[in-house]
Design an enzyme around this catalytic site. Structure first.
Site, PDB file in Angstrom:
ATOM      1  N   LYS A  35       0.849  -1.209   0.000  1.00 56.38           N
ATOM      2  CA  LYS A  35       0.000   0.000   0.000  1.00 56.38           C
ATOM      3  C   LYS A  35       0.877   1.249   0.000  1.00 56.38           C
ATOM      4  O   LYS A  35       2.087   1.173   0.252  1.00 56.38           O
ATOM      5  CB  LYS A  35      -0.923  -0.028   1.212  1.00 56.38           C
ATOM      6  CG  LYS A  35      -0.201   0.042   2.540  1.00 56.38           C
ATOM      7  CD  LYS A  35      -1.130  -0.292   3.688  1.00 56.38           C
ATOM      8  CE  LYS A  35      -0.418  -0.110   5.011  1.00 56.38           C
ATOM      9  NZ  LYS A  35      -1.206  -0.643   6.138  1.00 56.38           N
ATOM     10  N   ARG A 132     -10.627   0.509  14.711  1.00 57.80           N
ATOM     11  CA  ARG A 132     -10.534   1.289  13.484  1.00 57.80           C
ATOM     12  C   ARG A 132     -11.488   0.653  12.491  1.00 57.80           C
ATOM     13  O   ARG A 132     -12.592   1.125  12.302  1.00 57.80           O
ATOM     14  CB  ARG A 132      -9.080   1.332  12.999  1.00 57.80           C
ATOM     15  CG  ARG A 132      -8.824   2.353  11.920  1.00 57.80           C
ATOM     16  CD  ARG A 132      -7.364   2.396  11.509  1.00 57.80           C
ATOM     17  NE  ARG A 132      -6.874   1.107  11.000  1.00 57.80           N
ATOM     18  CZ  ARG A 132      -5.649   0.913  10.528  1.00 57.80           C
ATOM     19  NH1 ARG A 132      -4.778   1.904  10.499  1.00 57.80           N
ATOM     20  NH2 ARG A 132      -5.286  -0.267  10.069  1.00 57.80           N
ATOM     21  N   TYR A 257      17.272  29.791   9.227  1.00 60.14           N
ATOM     22  CA  TYR A 257      16.041  30.472   9.637  1.00 60.14           C
ATOM     23  C   TYR A 257      15.931  30.548  11.144  1.00 60.14           C
ATOM     24  O   TYR A 257      16.125  29.545  11.849  1.00 60.14           O
ATOM     25  CB  TYR A 257      14.812  29.732   9.095  1.00 60.14           C
ATOM     26  CG  TYR A 257      14.579  29.938   7.618  1.00 60.14           C
ATOM     27  CD1 TYR A 257      14.330  31.208   7.096  1.00 60.14           C
ATOM     28  CD2 TYR A 257      14.617  28.860   6.741  1.00 60.14           C
ATOM     29  CE1 TYR A 257      14.120  31.394   5.735  1.00 60.14           C
ATOM     30  CE2 TYR A 257      14.403  29.031   5.383  1.00 60.14           C
ATOM     31  CZ  TYR A 257      14.156  30.306   4.885  1.00 60.14           C
ATOM     32  OH  TYR A 257      13.956  30.482   3.551  1.00 60.14           O
ATOM     33  N   MET A 305      13.322  24.307   2.913  1.00 57.76           N
ATOM     34  CA  MET A 305      12.632  23.593   1.834  1.00 57.76           C
ATOM     35  C   MET A 305      13.594  22.813   0.941  1.00 57.76           C
ATOM     36  O   MET A 305      13.337  21.672   0.564  1.00 57.76           O
ATOM     37  CB  MET A 305      11.815  24.583   0.996  1.00 57.76           C
ATOM     38  CG  MET A 305      10.938  23.915  -0.037  1.00 57.76           C
ATOM     39  SD  MET A 305      10.038  25.108  -1.027  1.00 57.76           S
ATOM     40  CE  MET A 305       8.871  25.749   0.153  1.00 57.76           C
TER      41      MET A 305
HETATM   42  C1  LIG Z   1      -0.468  -1.577   6.841  1.00 60.54           C
HETATM   43  C2  LIG Z   1      -1.107  -2.809   7.300  1.00 60.54           C
HETATM   44  C3  LIG Z   1      -0.344  -3.953   7.511  1.00 60.54           C
HETATM   45  C4  LIG Z   1       1.163  -3.973   7.408  1.00 60.54           C
HETATM   46  O1  LIG Z   1       1.761  -3.388   8.557  1.00 60.54           O
HETATM   47  P1  LIG Z   1       3.337  -3.370   8.712  1.00 60.54           P
HETATM   48  O2  LIG Z   1       3.590  -2.821  10.051  1.00 60.54           O
HETATM   49  O3  LIG Z   1       3.851  -2.436   7.653  1.00 60.54           O
HETATM   50  O4  LIG Z   1       3.817  -4.741   8.498  1.00 60.54           O
HETATM   51  C5  LIG Z   1      -1.015  -5.111   7.835  1.00 60.54           C
HETATM   52  N1  LIG Z   1      -2.353  -5.132   7.955  1.00 60.54           N
HETATM   53  C6  LIG Z   1      -3.114  -4.033   7.775  1.00 60.54           C
HETATM   54  C7  LIG Z   1      -4.585  -4.129   7.940  1.00 60.54           C
HETATM   55  C8  LIG Z   1      -2.517  -2.836   7.469  1.00 60.54           C
HETATM   56  O5  LIG Z   1      -3.266  -1.752   7.301  1.00 60.54           O
END
Ligand SMILES: *Cc1c(COP(=O)(O)O)cnc(C)c1O
Length: 362
Positions: A35, A132, A257, A305
C-alpha cells in the site's frame, strides 16, 4: 551524479527481506503489503522485484490492485479496506481482487451487487481492539453466516484482524487482541491472518495462516530503539544528495532560519541540497546525523525547503560535490525518524515528486 535528491531502491534488499520474512513467519505464508506506493518505494517497481517470490500482495484500495493487474501480476491481491461502494464489488470480481469486509454497509453492497461471475473471495475483518475497522466480536457469527449464504462468495471465508500495539513486545494489548480474535472465530474454518511486521517479530502465537507484512519488507522497523537491520533486514531505500557549499562561519554567528543554532567557534558549515521539499522532515532536530563517506555529521539549524546545514568540524576533508546520505545502509531511517518525532514508514512514504528514483540490484 546530479544535484537532485536521489532515492535509490535496492531490489536485492527487497528480495532478501521477503526471504527473511518467509523464514520468520513459516509455516504461515506472507502477504507482501504494498500500500501507499509500496511505502514510498514505488508499487510497480517493488511488485516487479518480488514477482517471482511473493505469493500474495495486500493493498489499501482497489486502485492499487488495478495497477498490479495492469502490470501483469497474477498473485492473490487482498484489498485491506475495500470495497468502498457497490460498484467496487463488480470491479473486484473482474480483477480477481479479494475483498475485506469490515462494515455493515459493505454487506448491503454485496447484496446489491450480487456477485455472480465466478466467486468473490472475502476476508471478514474482526475488530479485536484496535477500533478502526472491523466487526465487533459479538457480530462475527451472524456476519459470517450471512456471507456464507451469499451465492457469489467463495465459501472459504478468510478471518482477519489487526493489532494496535504489536511492537510492544511485553505489552498486554496484543495477547488480549489474540484472545478476542480466537474466541470470536474459533468455530469457523478458513485462513486466519493477524500479524503485521512487528507481530511477526514479537508474537509467534499470532502467526496464523498468513502474515501481512509491509515495514520489514522494506527493512523498516517500528520497534522502539531497533532498526530493521537489528532483525536481519536490509534497508530498501537509500536517500542521498550532494554537498553544494562549505562556508567558514565565525564564533557566535547564527545558522539558518530564526537562528536556532549558534556557532560555538569559527567553524566550517556545509550545505546539502535536500529539504522538506523532498520529504526530508522539517522536524529533524539539530544533531540528526547524515553520512558523508563513512563519517556521521550532525545537522545544525532548521531544515529548510531545499537545503540543510551541517556541522563539518568532524569531517574536515569533506568537499563540495561529496555525496551526502540522509538515510540508508549505515544510517538507519529509524534513527532519523526518532530525531524527527515520527516513525520510519512516515519518512519513506513522504518522498515528493522532485526526488529522482533509481534502482540497483544490491
Ligand atoms: C499496513 C497494514 C499492515 C502492514 O503493517 P506493517 O507494520 O507495515 O507490516 C497489515 N495489515 C493491515 C490491515 C494494514 O493496514
Amino acid at each position: 551524479m546530479s544535484r537532485t535528491t536521489v532515492a535509490t531502491i535496492h531490489l536485492g534488499a527487497l528480495r532478501h527481506n521477503l526471504a527473511r520474512l518467509k523464514q520468520l513467519a513459516a509455516p504461515a505464508r506472507v502477504m507482501a503489503v504494498v500500500k501507499a506506493d509500496a511505502y514510498g518505494h514505488g508499487l510497480e517497481r517493488v511488485a516487479r522485484a518480488l514477482d517471482g517470490e511473493a505469493e500474495a500482495f495486500a493493498v489499501a484500495a482497489l486502485g492499487d490492485g488495478l495497477r498490479l493487474r495492469a502490470a501483469g501480476h497474477r498473485q492473490r491481491i487482498v484489498v485491506l479496506s475495500g470495497p468502498d461502494n457497490a460498484h467496487d464489488i463488480a470491479e473486484m470480481q473482474r480483477l480477481q481482487l479479494e475483498a475485506t469486509i469490515h462494515h455493515e454497509a459493505q454487506l448491503q453492497w454485496l447484496v446489491q451487487a450480487a456477485p455472480t461471475r465466478g466467486r468473490l473471495r472475502v476476508w471478514l475483518k474482526i475488530d479485536s481492539g484496535m477500533h478502526r475497522l472491523g466487526f465487533a466480536p459479538e457480530r462475527v457469527a451472524a456476519v459470517h453466516a450471512q456471507l456464507q449464504a451469499m451465492a457469489g462468495i467463495d465459501p472459504e471465508i478468510g478471518l482477519l484482524t489487526h493489532f494496535s500495539d504489536s511492537e510492544v513486545f511485553d505489552g498486554e494489548q496484543t495477547p488480549a487482541q489474540i484472545a478476542r480474535f480466537t474466541e470470536a472465530t474459533g468455530l469457523f474454518v478458513g485462513p486466519r491472518s493477524l500479524s503485521n511486521s512487528a507481530a511477526v517479530l514479537g508474537w509467534p502465537a499470532a502467526r496464523g495462516d498468513w502474515v501481512r507484512s509491509g515495514g520489514l519488507l522494506y527493512g523498516l522497523s517500528v520497534v522502539d530503539g531497533r532498526s530493521g537491520a537489528d532483525f536481519g533486514f536490509r534497508p530498501a531505500m537509500t536517500l542521498s544528495t550532494q554537498l553544494i557549499a562549505i562556508n567558514r562561519i565565525g564564533k557566535g554567528e547564527r545558522i539558518g532560519y530564526n537562528g536556532t543554532w549558534t556557532c560555538p567557534e569559527d567553524m566550517p558549515v556545509g550545505v546539502a541540497a535536500v529539504g522538506y521539499g523532498d520529504g526530508y522532515p522539517r522536524s529533524a532536530a539539530a544533531g540528526t546525523p547524515v553520512l558523508i563517506g563513512e563519517q556521521r555529521v550532525p545537522l545544525i539549524g532548521r531544515v529548510s525547503m531545499d537545503l540543510i546545514t551541517l556541522d563539518l568540524r568532524t569531517a574536515p576533508a569533506a568537499k563540495i560535490g561529496d555525496r551526502v546520505v540522509l538515510w540508508g545502509a549505515g544510517l538507519p531511517v529509524e534513527t532519523i525518524a526518532a530525531q524527527a518525532g515520527t516513525i520510519s514508514y512516515d519518512l519513506t512514504c513522504g518522498m515528493t515528486r522532485r526526488v529522482l528514483f533509481v534502482e540497483d540490484e544490491s
